[in-house]
Design a protein around this motif. Structure first.
Motif, PDB file in Angstrom:
ATOM      1  N   LEU A 172       0.843  -1.190   0.000  1.00  0.00           N
ATOM      2  CA  LEU A 172       0.000   0.000   0.000  1.00  0.00           C
ATOM      3  C   LEU A 172       0.877   1.238   0.000  1.00  0.00           C
ATOM      4  CD1 LEU A 172      -2.659  -1.031   2.697  1.00  0.00           C
ATOM      5  CD2 LEU A 172      -2.896  -1.156   0.226  1.00  0.00           C
ATOM      6  N   ALA A 173       0.263   2.352  -0.356  1.00  0.00           N
ATOM      7  CA  ALA A 173       0.935   3.650  -0.325  1.00  0.00           C
ATOM      8  C   ALA A 173      -0.006   4.659   0.311  1.00  0.00           C
ATOM      9  CB  ALA A 173       1.341   4.099  -1.732  1.00  0.00           C
ATOM     10  N   VAL A 174       0.581   5.697   0.866  1.00  0.00           N
ATOM     11  CA  VAL A 174      -0.219   6.745   1.506  1.00  0.00           C
ATOM     12  C   VAL A 174      -1.129   7.387   0.452  1.00  0.00           C
ATOM     13  CG1 VAL A 174      -0.136   8.936   2.740  1.00  0.00           C
ATOM     14  CG2 VAL A 174       1.547   7.164   3.231  1.00  0.00           C
ATOM     15  N   GLY A 175      -2.405   7.464   0.778  1.00  0.00           N
ATOM     16  CA  GLY A 175      -3.387   8.025  -0.148  1.00  0.00           C
ATOM     17  C   GLY A 175      -4.201   6.985  -0.879  1.00  0.00           C
ATOM     18  N   ASP A 176      -3.839   5.695  -0.783  1.00  0.00           N
ATOM     19  CA  ASP A 176      -4.618   4.653  -1.437  1.00  0.00           C
ATOM     20  C   ASP A 176      -6.000   4.556  -0.798  1.00  0.00           C
ATOM     21  OD1 ASP A 176      -2.585   4.108  -3.112  1.00  0.00           O
ATOM     22  OD2 ASP A 176      -1.945   2.252  -2.146  1.00  0.00           O
ATOM     23  N   PRO A 177      -7.029   4.240  -1.588  1.00  0.00           N
ATOM     24  CA  PRO A 177      -8.389   4.180  -1.027  1.00  0.00           C
ATOM     25  C   PRO A 177      -8.627   2.894  -0.234  1.00  0.00           C
ATOM     26  CG  PRO A 177      -8.429   3.617  -3.352  1.00  0.00           C
ATOM     27  CD  PRO A 177      -7.013   4.025  -3.038  1.00  0.00           C
ATOM     28  N   VAL A 178      -9.520   3.002   0.734  1.00  0.00           N
ATOM     29  CA  VAL A 178     -10.019   1.849   1.479  1.00  0.00           C
ATOM     30  C   VAL A 178     -11.416   1.561   0.948  1.00  0.00           C
ATOM     31  CG1 VAL A 178     -10.598   0.932   3.740  1.00  0.00           C
ATOM     32  CG2 VAL A 178      -8.665   2.488   3.492  1.00  0.00           C
ATOM     33  N   LEU A 179     -11.625   0.352   0.413  1.00  0.00           N
ATOM     34  CA  LEU A 179     -12.837   0.025  -0.319  1.00  0.00           C
ATOM     35  C   LEU A 179     -13.674  -0.985   0.441  1.00  0.00           C
ATOM     36  CD1 LEU A 179     -11.168  -0.438  -3.819  1.00  0.00           C
ATOM     37  CD2 LEU A 179     -12.254   1.616  -2.939  1.00  0.00           C
ATOM     38  N   GLY A 186     -12.654   5.193   2.933  1.00  0.00           N
ATOM     39  CA  GLY A 186     -11.547   5.681   3.746  1.00  0.00           C
ATOM     40  C   GLY A 186     -10.277   5.799   2.935  1.00  0.00           C
ATOM     41  N   THR A 187      -9.162   6.042   3.637  1.00  0.00           N
ATOM     42  CA  THR A 187      -7.887   6.281   2.967  1.00  0.00           C
ATOM     43  C   THR A 187      -6.759   5.742   3.841  1.00  0.00           C
ATOM     44  OG1 THR A 187      -8.846   8.364   2.193  1.00  0.00           O
ATOM     45  CG2 THR A 187      -6.522   8.033   1.779  1.00  0.00           C
ATOM     46  N   VAL A 188      -5.670   5.352   3.178  1.00  0.00           N
ATOM     47  CA  VAL A 188      -4.454   4.947   3.879  1.00  0.00           C
ATOM     48  C   VAL A 188      -3.723   6.216   4.315  1.00  0.00           C
ATOM     49  CG1 VAL A 188      -2.275   3.710   3.724  1.00  0.00           C
ATOM     50  CG2 VAL A 188      -4.297   2.832   2.543  1.00  0.00           C
ATOM     51  N   GLU A 189      -3.541   6.384   5.624  1.00  0.00           N
ATOM     52  CA  GLU A 189      -2.953   7.622   6.155  1.00  0.00           C
ATOM     53  C   GLU A 189      -1.435   7.577   6.228  1.00  0.00           C
ATOM     54  OE1 GLU A 189      -6.023   9.973   8.964  1.00  0.00           O
ATOM     55  OE2 GLU A 189      -5.032   8.267   9.905  1.00  0.00           O
ATOM     56  N   SER A 190      -0.875   6.466   6.651  1.00  0.00           N
ATOM     57  CA  SER A 190       0.571   6.413   6.844  1.00  0.00           C
ATOM     58  C   SER A 190       1.068   4.991   6.675  1.00  0.00           C
ATOM     59  CB  SER A 190       0.953   6.929   8.240  1.00  0.00           C
ATOM     60  OG  SER A 190       0.405   6.084   9.251  1.00  0.00           O
ATOM     61  N   SER A 191       2.341   4.855   6.398  1.00  0.00           N
ATOM     62  CA  SER A 191       3.007   3.556   6.294  1.00  0.00           C
ATOM     63  C   SER A 191       4.357   3.675   6.980  1.00  0.00           C
ATOM     64  CB  SER A 191       3.175   3.148   4.834  1.00  0.00           C
ATOM     65  OG  SER A 191       3.988   4.075   4.138  1.00  0.00           O
ATOM     66  N   GLU A 192       4.682   2.675   7.786  1.00  0.00           N
ATOM     67  CA  GLU A 192       5.921   2.716   8.568  1.00  0.00           C
ATOM     68  C   GLU A 192       6.449   1.299   8.737  1.00  0.00           C
ATOM     69  OE1 GLU A 192       7.500   4.238  12.968  1.00  0.00           O
ATOM     70  OE2 GLU A 192       5.395   4.449  12.376  1.00  0.00           O
ATOM     71  N   GLN A 203      -1.504   2.575   8.604  1.00  0.00           N
ATOM     72  CA  GLN A 203      -2.626   3.144   9.356  1.00  0.00           C
ATOM     73  C   GLN A 203      -3.713   3.570   8.382  1.00  0.00           C
ATOM     74  OE1 GLN A 203      -2.017   5.725  12.823  1.00  0.00           O
ATOM     75  NE2 GLN A 203      -3.359   7.236  11.846  1.00  0.00           N
ATOM     76  N   LEU A 204      -4.939   3.098   8.624  1.00  0.00           N
ATOM     77  CA  LEU A 204      -6.075   3.378   7.768  1.00  0.00           C
ATOM     78  C   LEU A 204      -7.088   4.223   8.525  1.00  0.00           C
ATOM     79  CD1 LEU A 204      -4.758   0.935   6.303  1.00  0.00           C
ATOM     80  CD2 LEU A 204      -7.058   0.138   5.774  1.00  0.00           C
ATOM     81  N   SER A 247      -4.539   2.804  -9.139  1.00  0.00           N
ATOM     82  CA  SER A 247      -4.066   3.254  -7.831  1.00  0.00           C
ATOM     83  C   SER A 247      -3.953   2.146  -6.801  1.00  0.00           C
ATOM     84  CB  SER A 247      -5.010   4.340  -7.290  1.00  0.00           C
ATOM     85  OG  SER A 247      -6.319   3.811  -7.093  1.00  0.00           O
ATOM     86  N   GLY A 248      -4.637   1.035  -6.994  1.00  0.00           N
ATOM     87  CA  GLY A 248      -4.614  -0.032  -6.000  1.00  0.00           C
ATOM     88  C   GLY A 248      -5.538   0.297  -4.847  1.00  0.00           C
ATOM     89  N   GLY A 249      -5.183  -0.147  -3.653  1.00  0.00           N
ATOM     90  CA  GLY A 249      -6.016   0.101  -2.495  1.00  0.00           C
ATOM     91  C   GLY A 249      -6.127  -1.145  -1.645  1.00  0.00           C
ATOM     92  N   VAL A 250      -7.083  -1.117  -0.725  1.00  0.00           N
ATOM     93  CA  VAL A 250      -7.292  -2.235   0.184  1.00  0.00           C
ATOM     94  C   VAL A 250      -8.793  -2.441   0.359  1.00  0.00           C
ATOM     95  CG1 VAL A 250      -7.061  -0.669   2.162  1.00  0.00           C
ATOM     96  CG2 VAL A 250      -6.855  -3.118   2.497  1.00  0.00           C
ATOM     97  N   HIS A 251      -9.216  -3.710   0.277  1.00  0.00           N
ATOM     98  CA  HIS A 251     -10.612  -4.097   0.489  1.00  0.00           C
ATOM     99  C   HIS A 251     -10.784  -4.628   1.904  1.00  0.00           C
ATOM    100  CE1 HIS A 251     -12.420  -3.744  -3.534  1.00  0.00           C
ATOM    101  NE2 HIS A 251     -11.231  -4.080  -4.001  1.00  0.00           N
ATOM    102  N   PHE A 252     -11.996  -4.521   2.422  1.00  0.00           N
ATOM    103  CA  PHE A 252     -12.323  -5.194   3.671  1.00  0.00           C
ATOM    104  C   PHE A 252     -13.788  -5.611   3.630  1.00  0.00           C
ATOM    105  CE2 PHE A 252     -13.758  -0.945   4.699  1.00  0.00           C
ATOM    106  CZ  PHE A 252     -14.845  -1.123   5.537  1.00  0.00           C
ATOM    107  N   ASP A 253     -14.071  -6.735   4.260  1.00  0.00           N
ATOM    108  CA  ASP A 253     -15.433  -7.264   4.288  1.00  0.00           C
ATOM    109  C   ASP A 253     -15.472  -8.420   5.277  1.00  0.00           C
ATOM    110  OD1 ASP A 253     -18.067  -7.639   3.813  1.00  0.00           O
ATOM    111  OD2 ASP A 253     -17.882  -8.227   1.709  1.00  0.00           O
TER     112      ASP A 253
END
Length: 581
Positions: A172-179, A186-192, A203-204, A247-253
């Motif tokens: 993931l990258a900062v700014g990727d959407p949360v679907l 939502g959005t990906v806020e940070s990566s560390e 962090q989402l 852009s990619g992103g992350v799914h959740f369900d």
């Protein structure tokens, strides 16, 4: 010359102030009032801490909030330990309410990212510092850390923040959407990267009212946009939207069949899976590991392939081949077979099935003839999978080979290979026990249908190889020579026919034949009905017919009495009726 007279001036003390002192007193009062007014109407001074002051210029860089100027940078200098940069800024009066614990500041400059291009207006005006105020106004703050990038959402924004753990730094990258079901919530806020734990931490932020969808039963997986799966089940292609593809992103369900669960608190940690399919595979954490030994090729059998029984998946191939913990892997492969490590997962069969009960039932099934065979899952991809089948092999047949291997063989040596080479130790169990290889129990195997087909094909090829191909080829060569000679003779015959057809006399034959046919037609026309020859011939035939009729009585008389021409013929008596009885 006259003498000068010295006179002494009379000095008289004045006891009252001179009016001229009023001027400095007034000036001092005005100065004090100006200092007080300036201090009273001057805005607060804030200190910003950053690691890099790129784009920040003292006396020039503006501080803005919602595109309105609210201050200016006064100085830029290094800290005492030279590890940070301290930026002091003077704000305008009346903006103290923007400074609190939730306020955030960052440098706005041209940026190109997954979300597009931003900050183009700073190309001409230069970089500036943006201030995003918080909602908590009870505590004032004048010392802030300057952020490297704009915050995705305010710290007190309505929603929930969760953390994802992943081993992939490029997931993931900062700014990727949360679907959620394809909709951005939502959005990906940070990566560390956590150096101690050795994994990435994302962090989402899921904004309200969609934060209620994040429960303790949800699972997160990467949204790659396009997924291509070539396995034993065939080829599977999944395509997402163009935005997700770019852009990619992350799914959740929540997984199908699971309850929704309870809403989670902020900073709850979840595991980030690579795909939705890997979530299902990661659910089965309780399993039994066995080793299979195949005498045939395992090309096409890869880790992750299913283990099935009558079409029902009960496990997964863990490693193919499996040479770990073997002292003599080549000897095992050459003499016994290729080892394959499988996992039989109890969760796929029943939720309350324990591993001990599964192991017991499996050993009973092996005694009744259960074997593992290789099957082709897809003819297009050539992928294989393992299926457990019932065969005719029984326990007594398998115990007959118990003396093939030494009794002191350790776990690093192969104790059985297939159903025909299995050894079952009667000392380890009262009736039956599976042997072991490298610490894992061995399940017997049987040849697959593919191996039988290959054997039959080889037999057919052997028969074809035994055919008298050389003699047939020689006869064929002689036949070709004779055929070539025949073709040459036919060619000569065709040339002779061409010459015959080209002869002038042969060409004149059709004209003579046409004349002959014309004369024949004319001759036949003379015998047609109505022609004189036809009428004369018809009358002659009628006269001959009449003559033959007149001769019939004479012929009958001559037949009955040959001398009738010399003597008169006797007349026959009239017939008399017979007398009645």
């Amino acid at each position: 010359m006259a003498k000068t007279q010295n006179r002494v001036a009379a000095v008289k003390k004045i006891r009252q102030l001179s009016p001229i002192w009023i001027v400095p007193f007034i000036a001092i009062a005005i100065g004090i009032w100006m200092l007080y007014y300036t201090q009273k109407n001057q805005g607060p001074v804030i200190t910003l801490v950053t690691l890099n002051a790129e784009g920040i210029v003292a006396g020039k860089t503006q501080i803005k909030s919602r595109s309105v100027d609210i201050g200016r940078v006064e100085s830029v200098q290094l800290s005492e330990d030279l590890s940070k940069v301290l930026v002091k800024a003077q704000l305008d009066p009346g903006v103290e309410g923007l400074l609190n614990e939730d306020s955030q500041l960052w440098v706005v400059k041209p940026t190109i990212g997954r979300g597009g291009v931003s900050g183009l207006n700073t190309l001409l005006s230069g970089a500036y510092i943006e201030l995003q105020p918080g909602r908590k106004t009870d505590v004032q703050k004048y010392y802030f850390e300057l952020l490297d990038s704009p915050p995705i959402a305010p710290a007190d924004a309505a929603g929930v923040r969760v953390k994802l753990i992943s081993d992939d730094a490029t997931a993931l990258a900062v700014g990727d959407p949360v679907l959620y079901h394809g909709y951005a919530v939502g959005t990906v806020e940070s990566s560390e990267f956590d150096a101690k734990a050795g994994h990435m931490q994302y962090q989402l932020f899921v904004r309200a009212p969609y934060d209620s969808l994040v429960t303790d039963n949800v699972r997160f997986w990467q949204a790659s946009g396009m997924a291509l799966d070539m396995s034993a089940q065939g080829i599977r292609v999944e395509l997402a939207s163009i935005a997700t593809l770019l852009s990619g992103g992350v799914h959740f369900d929540v997984l199908e069949g699971w309850p929704a669960g309870d809403k989670v608190a902020s900073n709850t940690e979840f595991q980030l899976f690579k795909s939705q399919k890997s979530i299902q595979e990661g659910l089965y954490t309780e399993y039994l590991e066995y080793v299979l030994l195949f005498d045939e090729s395992i090309r096409g059998l890869s880790p992750g392939a299913p283990i099935e029984y009558k079409g029902i998946r009960i496990g997964t191939v863990a490693a193919a081949p499996y040479f770990f913990q073997l002292k003599n892997p080549l000897d095992v492969a050459f003499n016994q077979g290729i080892p394959v490590l499988i996992r039989l997962e109890s969760g796929r069969l029943a939720g309350d099935l324990t591993l001990k009960l599964l192991e017991k039932e499996l050993e009973q099934a092996v005694q009744q003839g259960l074997r593992a065979v290789l099957k082709t899952g897809s003819l297009l991809t050539g992928a294989l999978y393992v299926e457990l089948v019932r065969t005719e092999a029984k326990l007594p047949e398998m115990q007959s080979a118990a003396t093939e291997l030494p009794a002191d063989a350790d776990n690093s040596q192969v104790e059985i290979a297939t159903a025909d080479k299995a050894e079952f130790s009667e000392a380890s169990a009262p009736a039956f026990a599976l042997p072991k290889l490298a610490g894992h129990k061995l399940l017997p195997t049987s040849p697959s249908g593919l191996a039988n087909i290959e054997q039959k094909v080889l037999q057919v090829l052997d028969k074809v190889n035994q055919l008298p191909v050389e003699s047939v080829l020689k006869q064929s060569e002689q036949t070709l020579v004779q055929s070539e000679q025949m073709l040459k003779n036919a060619d000569a015959l065709i040339r002779s026919l061409d010459q015959l057809v080209g002869d002038q006399q042969v060409k004149a034959l059709p004209v003579e034949m046409q004349k002959t046919l014309l004369e024949l037609r004319r001759t036949m026309a003379g015998f047609a009905p109505g022609a004189p020859a036809y009428e004369k011939l018809n009358s002659n035939l009628q006269a001959m017919d009449q003559l033959l009729r007149d001769l019939q009585p004479v012929i009958k008389t001559m037949n009955s009495q040959s001398n009738a021409l010399i003597f008169s013929a006797d007349h026959a008596d009239d017939p008399e009726p017979e007398a009645s009885k």
